[in-house]
Design an enzyme around this catalytic site. Structure first.
Site, PDB file in Angstrom:
ATOM      1  N   ASN A 121       0.841  -1.147   0.168  1.00  0.00           N
ATOM      2  CA  ASN A 121       0.131  -0.056   0.059  1.00  0.00           C
ATOM      3  C   ASN A 121       0.925   1.229  -0.024  1.00  0.00           C
ATOM      4  O   ASN A 121       1.909   1.279   0.152  1.00  0.00           O
ATOM      5  CB  ASN A 121      -1.011   0.197   1.100  1.00  0.00           C
ATOM      6  CG  ASN A 121      -0.148  -0.102   2.658  1.00  0.00           C
ATOM      7  OD1 ASN A 121       0.483   1.051   2.872  1.00  0.00           O
ATOM      8  ND2 ASN A 121      -0.119  -1.035   3.362  1.00  0.00           N
ATOM      9  N   ASP A 139      -5.287  -9.362  12.477  1.00  0.00           N
ATOM     10  CA  ASP A 139      -5.365  -7.958  12.822  1.00  0.00           C
ATOM     11  C   ASP A 139      -4.726  -7.902  13.995  1.00  0.00           C
ATOM     12  O   ASP A 139      -4.837  -8.148  15.428  1.00  0.00           O
ATOM     13  CB  ASP A 139      -6.876  -7.618  13.378  1.00  0.00           C
ATOM     14  CG  ASP A 139      -6.983  -6.239  13.173  1.00  0.00           C
ATOM     15  OD1 ASP A 139      -6.225  -5.517  13.933  1.00  0.00           O
ATOM     16  OD2 ASP A 139      -8.009  -5.544  12.601  1.00  0.00           O
TER      17      ASP A 139
END
Ligand SMILES: Cc1cc2nc3c(=O)[nH]c(=O)nc-3n(C[C@H](O)[C@H](O)[C@H](O)COP(=O)(O)O)c2cc1C
Ligand SMILES: CC(C)(COP(=O)(O)O)[C@@H](O)C(=O)NCCC(=O)NCCS
Ligand SMILES: [Mg+2]
Length: 397
Positions: free
Chosen positions: A210, A306
């Protein structure tokens, strides 16, 4: 708050302070400069006067009968923050003993504002027990903050500790101090920050990633240091200019980031997760570069655990855990998504920032966010530098 007084003592590193003065003046910050007699041997007062668009002061001005009020009092009252750079061994000794035999040292004694010191000297000089004793002594006074010298090549060709902090680092301290008035409210706190975008490798040369550059996380780490904290930064795909007080660990993938965060988390009073951790990775990971023909066109993906939600389950009551939520959409959509993340992940607070504008989010020098606390209160920041946003976040917490 926008008056910066810069004291310059007699070291060769004075040449670098020209850049500090010039940058501040160009940002519209009022700068005035005091030079010691030795400082004027290295860079002339005229250079600083021209760069700052203000008179530069020397001991000649100190003894002027035409001054009216004493110049050192006038300058001390004028300053919102004072920077002493470079600070010589000689001036350090004077400060440590409260001596005042020139305009600079008199002004330091007369000042009530915060004072930043950036020493520079030969390594053997710096490591002298007398110099070290003076250094540790001045740092016990809350009015003084250190921008410690770094390791590297010195003007005498030796390599060691004693290099003055780079202008960029000094300018960041000044930006912080003008915003916070130099408060050291994180002194004694240990802060863990992560920053940057993780890369999930398919093979050694291809990854899912990203656009995060780590600028916001790095700004948080710096803001915390400027407020007195001890900071550990875990960074992925970003290369911070390291100043003192910052422990840095570099990782590449979300798995490495997860591992590093688990190791550091128990030691942190406050954890701020500003890294853009990947959400999915390829199930298949090759150790060798795949020929084009072998790259599967339907890459099978799996979800990445996560990290911050995992940390939340391990959190002690005395720990604070803060997340960042990069969102697209309208302000209302950003808010709703962030609130949902705050609750689902069990965080103490979240900073929601829109990443779909040209001035906020990935890679920009500015940012804008909405801070939401688990107890319900929230705050919207103006568009500001990433460093200012970091200070606003600490103020909010
Ligand atoms: C070429 C040269 C370089 C110097 N560099 C330094 C230095 O980097 N750090 C330092 O503490 N003193 C350095 N000095 C010594 C100081 O200039 C000297 O101690 C002087 O008295 C300092 O005065 P001041 O503290 O009032 O500016 C240097 C001296 C010379 C001649
Ligand atoms: C002199 C300098 C600013 C040069 O920096 P540079 O290598 O980035 O040009 C840096 O080496 C420094 O801060 N040195 C500490 C002071 C010093 O070297 N004094 C004289 C040595 S005896
Ligand atoms: Mg995520």
């Amino acid at each position: 708050m926008n008056h910066v007084l810069i004291g310059i003592s007699g070291g060769i590193a004075a040449y670098k302070v020209c850049e500090v003065v010039s940058s501040l003046a160009k940002r519209g910050i009022e700068v005035r400069v005091i030079l010691t007699r030795s400082a004027s041997e290295f860079v002339t007062p005229l250079t600083f006067a021209t760069l700052s668009r203000q008179p530069a002061y020397t001991d000649v001005d100190f003894w002027q009968p035409s001054n009216g009020r004493p110049l050192h009092i006038e300058l001390a009252e004028w300053a919102d923050v004072i920077l002493l750079a470079p600070m010589t061994a000689n001036t350090l000794a004077k400060v440590a003993y409260g001596m005042a035999d020139n305009l600079l040292t008199n002004t330091l004694l007369a000042a009530e504002c915060p004072i930043l010191f950036a020493p520079a000297m030969n390594t053997t000089m710096w490591l002298q027990p007398t110099v070290q004793e003076n250094w540790h002594k001045v740092l016990t006074f809350s009015k003084y903050t250190a921008i410690a010298p770094t390791d590297g090549i010195l003007a005498c060709d030796a390599v060691g500790t004693g290099r003055m902090a780079e202008p960029e680092i000094i300018l960041e301290y000044l930006e912080s101090f003008l915003f916070t008035q130099g408060k050291q409210d994180l002194k004694g706190r240990r802060i863990l920050v992560n920053a940057g975008g993780t890369r999930e490798f398919i093979d050694p040369v291809r990854f899912i990633g990203n656009p995060s550059t780590g600028k916001q996380g790095l700004a948080i780490a710096k803001a915390a240091i400027h407020r007195g904290a001890k900071v550990t930064l875990i960074t992925s795909n970003s290369s911070p200019l390291v100043g003192s007080g910052l422990g840095v660990k570099t990782v590449r993938t979300s798995a490495e980031m997860h591992q590093a965060m688990l190791e550091e988390f128990p030691n942190a009073d406050i954890t701020i997760a500003a890294a853009a951790v990947g959400d999915v990775r390829s199930k298949m990971q090759s150790d060798r570069k795949l020929p084009k023909s072998e790259i599967p066109l339907n890459l099978e993906l799996e979800y990445i655990p996560d990290i911050i939600a995992d940390l939340a389950t391990r959190k002690r009551p005395d720990q604070i855990l803060v997340g960042f939520a990069a969102q697209t959409g309208t302000e209302a959509e950003v808010m709703t998504a962030a609130q949902e993340k705050l609750q689902r992940k069990g965080l103490d607070a979240i900073a929601a920032n829109a990443v779909n504008t040209s001035l906020t989010g990935f890679g920009t020098d500015t940012n804008q966010a909405i801070f939401i606390h688990k107890e319900g209160h929230e705050q919207t920041t103006p568009l500001c530098s990433k460093l200012e946003l970091a200070h606003r976040l600490f103020d909010f917490l």
